[in-house]
Motif scaffolding. Structure first.
Motif, PDB file in Angstrom:
ATOM      1  N   THR A 110     -49.233  15.517  16.026  1.00 32.47           N
ATOM      2  CA  THR A 110     -50.413  14.844  15.717  1.00 32.47           C
ATOM      3  C   THR A 110     -50.746  13.601  16.722  1.00 32.47           C
ATOM      4  O   THR A 110     -51.769  13.397  17.029  1.00 32.47           O
ATOM      5  CB  THR A 110     -50.350  14.222  14.227  1.00 32.47           C
ATOM      6  N   VAL A 147     -52.859  10.112  11.704  1.00 32.16           N
ATOM      7  CA  VAL A 147     -53.563   9.403  10.583  1.00 32.16           C
ATOM      8  C   VAL A 147     -53.651   7.929  10.799  1.00 32.16           C
ATOM      9  O   VAL A 147     -53.079   7.212  11.843  1.00 32.16           O
ATOM     10  CB  VAL A 147     -53.014   9.517   9.335  1.00 32.16           C
ATOM     11  N   HIS A 148     -54.310   7.092  10.118  1.00 31.34           N
ATOM     12  CA  HIS A 148     -54.554   5.694  10.217  1.00 31.34           C
ATOM     13  C   HIS A 148     -53.484   4.762   9.619  1.00 31.34           C
ATOM     14  O   HIS A 148     -53.551   3.390   9.937  1.00 31.34           O
ATOM     15  CB  HIS A 148     -55.975   5.324   9.706  1.00 31.34           C
ATOM     16  N   ARG A 179     -49.135   8.034   5.445  1.00 29.84           N
ATOM     17  CA  ARG A 179     -48.363   9.347   5.752  1.00 29.84           C
ATOM     18  C   ARG A 179     -46.806   8.746   5.756  1.00 29.84           C
ATOM     19  O   ARG A 179     -46.557   7.989   6.518  1.00 29.84           O
ATOM     20  CB  ARG A 179     -48.704  10.067   6.860  1.00 29.84           C
TER      21      ARG A 179
END
Ligand SMILES: [Zn+2]
Length: 347
Positions: free
Chosen positions: A29, A36-37, A178
């Motif tokens: 990722t 993700v943030h 996450r």
């Protein structure tokens, strides 16, 4: 001894490849930009949460083609802790003199200050990383304030929350992040890290046995003479105690060491666990060389119940310590329990 130590090499992201799927997924990722943030990096003390967060920040803020290069101005600034777009929140260290700090904790004012920073333009490159160390130290209002920001992420901002006690965070915070849960490192990785820090073989083996797979802990205890002295005292006092008449003498010695009560209980728990894992066949009997004979018997033939009861006695001591019961009385009770167990296995 100290002068033989070499400078350990700087950590790199691939050092985390031993974490398996966690590493593979994270790298994918980061490399393709689908990160993700918000991440929650958890795992025991010394496992590498801080190191991983800094390397992720380098990757996210690096200006080179192959990230993280480790040598561009952004990477260097992250390493040195002064990148203007890497905001690091640490309990007890307010980000600005205008912010009311929470002494040991992270106050709502600090989180509000972070949120106000996140709303501003970045200094370089359009990305920002917010690292919150010991995130469980955010009090309830601080966590609630952060929650709103996690619910409505700011484009370009990545939050990295670090904790060894995720259960102290609001479930709503945890679910917005996450999870990156770091697992204990395999023995050979810990040994390599100790060697890298210039720790001699004998000490490295000893530290390996008590570090629980935490590299940071292994390195710290390998250099901590007080740690080994205390372990020796605990072994001597709790595992060789022969009669009730010793109880008063030993407990009165520990009465004056109340500031070491956490460490004492940790040591006892760890020593009981060592006996148990040998009993379960997960470690070799050579780990028992420092234990008196009756305990070696227990580790060969004892029922699981005995280990559970000893662990419970330590847990109970932890509970009682915070109550009206004196520390000396808590120690006496523990000594009695260990003495009883030992007498069952004395021949
Ligand atoms: Zn770079």
């Amino acid at each position: 001894m100290a002068e033989t130590r070499n400078t350990p090499k700087a950590p790199v992201l691939s050092d985390f490849s031993g974490q398996g799927a966690l590493y593979d997924g994270l790298m994918r990722t980061l490399d393709d930009g689908t990160f993700v943030h918000a991440y929650l990096i958890s795992g025991m003390e010394g496992i590498g949460k801080r190191t991983l967060s800094r390397l992720m920040a380098q990757h996210l803020l690096c200006q080179a083609q192959h990230k993280p290069c480790g040598t561009c101005p952004s990477c260097i600034q992250v390493q040195e802790g002064n990148h203007p777009d890497a905001v690091i929140v640490t309990p007890g260290k307010p980000l600005s003199p205008d912010v009311k700090s929470g002494l040991q904790g992270i106050s709502v004012d600090e989180i509000r200050y972070v949120i106000s920073l996140v709303g501003q333009h970045t200094f370089i490159g359009g990305r920002r990383v917010v690292i919150i160390e010991r995130a469980e130290k955010m009090n309830q209002p601080a966590q609630n304030a952060l929650l709103k920001t996690l619910e409505e992420p700011m484009p370009g901002t990545v939050f990295l929350l670090l904790t060894d006690s995720p259960e102290l965070l609001l479930p709503t915070i945890v679910s917005r992040c996450r999870a990156l849960k770091l697992h204990p490192w395999p023995d050979e990785v810990v040994l390599k890290a100790l060697k890298n820090h210039g720790v001699e073989d004998d000490m490295a083996r000893k530290a390996l046995h008590v570090c629980g797979g935490s590299i940071g802990r292994a390195v710290a205890i390998a250099a901590d003479e007080r740690f080994w002295q205390r372990r020796q005292d605990v072994m001597q006092d709790f595992f060789t105690i022969g009669s009730r008449s010793d109880i008063l003498r030993i407990s009165s010695e520990w009465k004056d060491r109340k500031d070491e009560s956490d460490a004492l209980l940790d040591d006892l728990e760890d020593m009981v666990r060592t006996l148990l894992i040998v009993r379960l066949g997960r470690q070799e009997e050579s780990m028992l060389s420092g234990y008196p004979e009756p305990w070696q018997h227990l580790a060969r033939k004892g029922e699981l119940k005995a280990f559970i009861q000893l662990s419970e006695a330590v847990s109970e001591a932890r509970r009682l310590r915070g109550s009206q019961v004196t520390w000396q009385a808590v120690v006496e009770k523990l000594l009695l329990r260990f003495m009883e167990e030992k007498s069952k296995w004395s021949t």
